[in-house]
Enzyme design. Sequence first.
Site, PDB file in Angstrom:
ATOM      1  N   PRO A 170      19.207 -30.472   4.524  1.00 53.60           N
ATOM      2  CA  PRO A 170      18.978 -29.946   5.875  1.00 53.60           C
ATOM      3  C   PRO A 170      20.290 -29.549   6.547  1.00 53.60           C
ATOM      4  O   PRO A 170      21.310 -30.207   6.385  1.00 53.60           O
ATOM      5  CB  PRO A 170      18.311 -31.111   6.603  1.00 53.60           C
ATOM      6  CG  PRO A 170      18.770 -32.327   5.863  1.00 53.60           C
ATOM      7  CD  PRO A 170      18.878 -31.911   4.431  1.00 53.60           C
ATOM      8  N   HIS A 171      20.245 -28.460   7.294  1.00 54.95           N
ATOM      9  CA  HIS A 171      21.391 -28.013   8.071  1.00 54.95           C
ATOM     10  C   HIS A 171      21.404 -28.697   9.435  1.00 54.95           C
ATOM     11  O   HIS A 171      20.348 -29.088   9.947  1.00 54.95           O
ATOM     12  CB  HIS A 171      21.329 -26.505   8.286  1.00 54.95           C
ATOM     13  CG  HIS A 171      21.787 -25.710   7.107  1.00 54.95           C
ATOM     14  ND1 HIS A 171      21.854 -24.332   7.126  1.00 54.95           N
ATOM     15  CD2 HIS A 171      22.219 -26.094   5.873  1.00 54.95           C
ATOM     16  CE1 HIS A 171      22.299 -23.902   5.959  1.00 54.95           C
ATOM     17  NE2 HIS A 171      22.511 -24.950   5.192  1.00 54.95           N
ATOM     18  N   SER A 175      26.161 -23.920   5.760  1.00 56.58           N
ATOM     19  CA  SER A 175      25.899 -24.528   4.462  1.00 56.58           C
ATOM     20  C   SER A 175      27.160 -25.163   3.890  1.00 56.58           C
ATOM     21  O   SER A 175      27.124 -26.246   3.300  1.00 56.58           O
ATOM     22  CB  SER A 175      25.352 -23.472   3.495  1.00 56.58           C
ATOM     23  OG  SER A 175      25.022 -24.041   2.257  1.00 56.58           O
ATOM     24  N   LYS A 194      28.580 -21.565  -1.785  1.00 54.64           N
ATOM     25  CA  LYS A 194      27.364 -21.769  -1.004  1.00 54.64           C
ATOM     26  C   LYS A 194      26.585 -20.476  -0.800  1.00 54.64           C
ATOM     27  O   LYS A 194      25.855 -20.314   0.175  1.00 54.64           O
ATOM     28  CB  LYS A 194      27.664 -22.428   0.355  1.00 54.64           C
ATOM     29  CG  LYS A 194      28.444 -23.733   0.269  1.00 54.64           C
ATOM     30  CD  LYS A 194      27.888 -24.692  -0.771  1.00 54.64           C
ATOM     31  CE  LYS A 194      26.476 -25.150  -0.468  1.00 54.64           C
ATOM     32  NZ  LYS A 194      25.908 -26.005  -1.538  1.00 54.64           N
ATOM     33  N   GLY A 218      19.669 -28.031  -1.323  1.00 56.41           N
ATOM     34  CA  GLY A 218      18.612 -27.806  -0.350  1.00 56.41           C
ATOM     35  C   GLY A 218      18.617 -28.807   0.781  1.00 56.41           C
ATOM     36  O   GLY A 218      17.575 -29.142   1.334  1.00 56.41           O
TER      37      GLY A 218
END
EC number: 2.8.2.-
Length: 313
Positions: A279-280, A161, A70, A277
Amino acid sequence: MACFLASAFLLVLQTYAAPPELVQAGFGITLDAVDLDTGLLANVSGDVTTSPPPGTSKRAPHSIIIGVRKGGTRALLEMLDIHPEVAAAATEVHFFDWDENYAKGFEWYRELMPYSYPHQITIEKTPGYFTSALAPERICAMNSSIKLLLILRDPAERVISDYTQVYFNRLENHKPVQAIENLLVRNGALNMRYKAIQRSLYDVHMRNWLRHFPLEQIHIVDGDALIRDPLPELQKVERFLNLPPRIVSTNFYFNQTKGFYCIRSDGRERCLHESKGRPHPAVNSTVLQQLRSYLQEHNRTFFRLVKRTFDWQ
């Protein structure tokens, strides 16, 4: 040539326990690490059942992207693959970190490399190598003068991530998931048995690599800088690998919709795979500060080891 040995104080990695079972978490808007579609590599061998191009052969890698998970390893490999003198392995091989693969022998490993011309260099990437206790010694036994690429990002962001990838993988497989705070903290203290945290202890893992390789053979790519502005980081890699400068600014364009840089080469445009990509989660600020505070001392130690600093919170 014997493998490089550093001073005796360097640490040996410990074996860590697996993280507990993952229940539901809410997500915010921070983007996951940049990785590109594994099917978009330009210079890979493709279908191994077809005849190889005349004058090519499969060779052991001249350089390996050893991690970190990551950290942007796929993006780095894809961007280097723009270079006409780079032949990139299409998949993560896990030869040096998985015992079952290492037992298959070097010829098995070499057969997984792409066909390349004599003027090209072969690069493979397996992010798990960086945190493997055995990979440094095994790679050194293969080639003690090999050039290693390590791409790192802010270690706290890397933890999030890492969690995000596992979270979505479990959702897709209809498995229970758990809020990140419940994994990061146990009984009021940071959960040091959580593997995502262990992988972000860059100093611990770097010490193991420096037992076998001099620092001059390990080029560290700033993963955060690569996302913001790819060209300067790639030019540094070209110089490290003694490649002629072939990657230029027109090889990249900023995709306003996706919010990051994509690649343009050989008349093709390629962007992130849709699984990247993501969302966190919006992490509790107290828990996030607890994580960052813990990582600060490890970061300072890492900076001393590699003789440079990074703009990490």
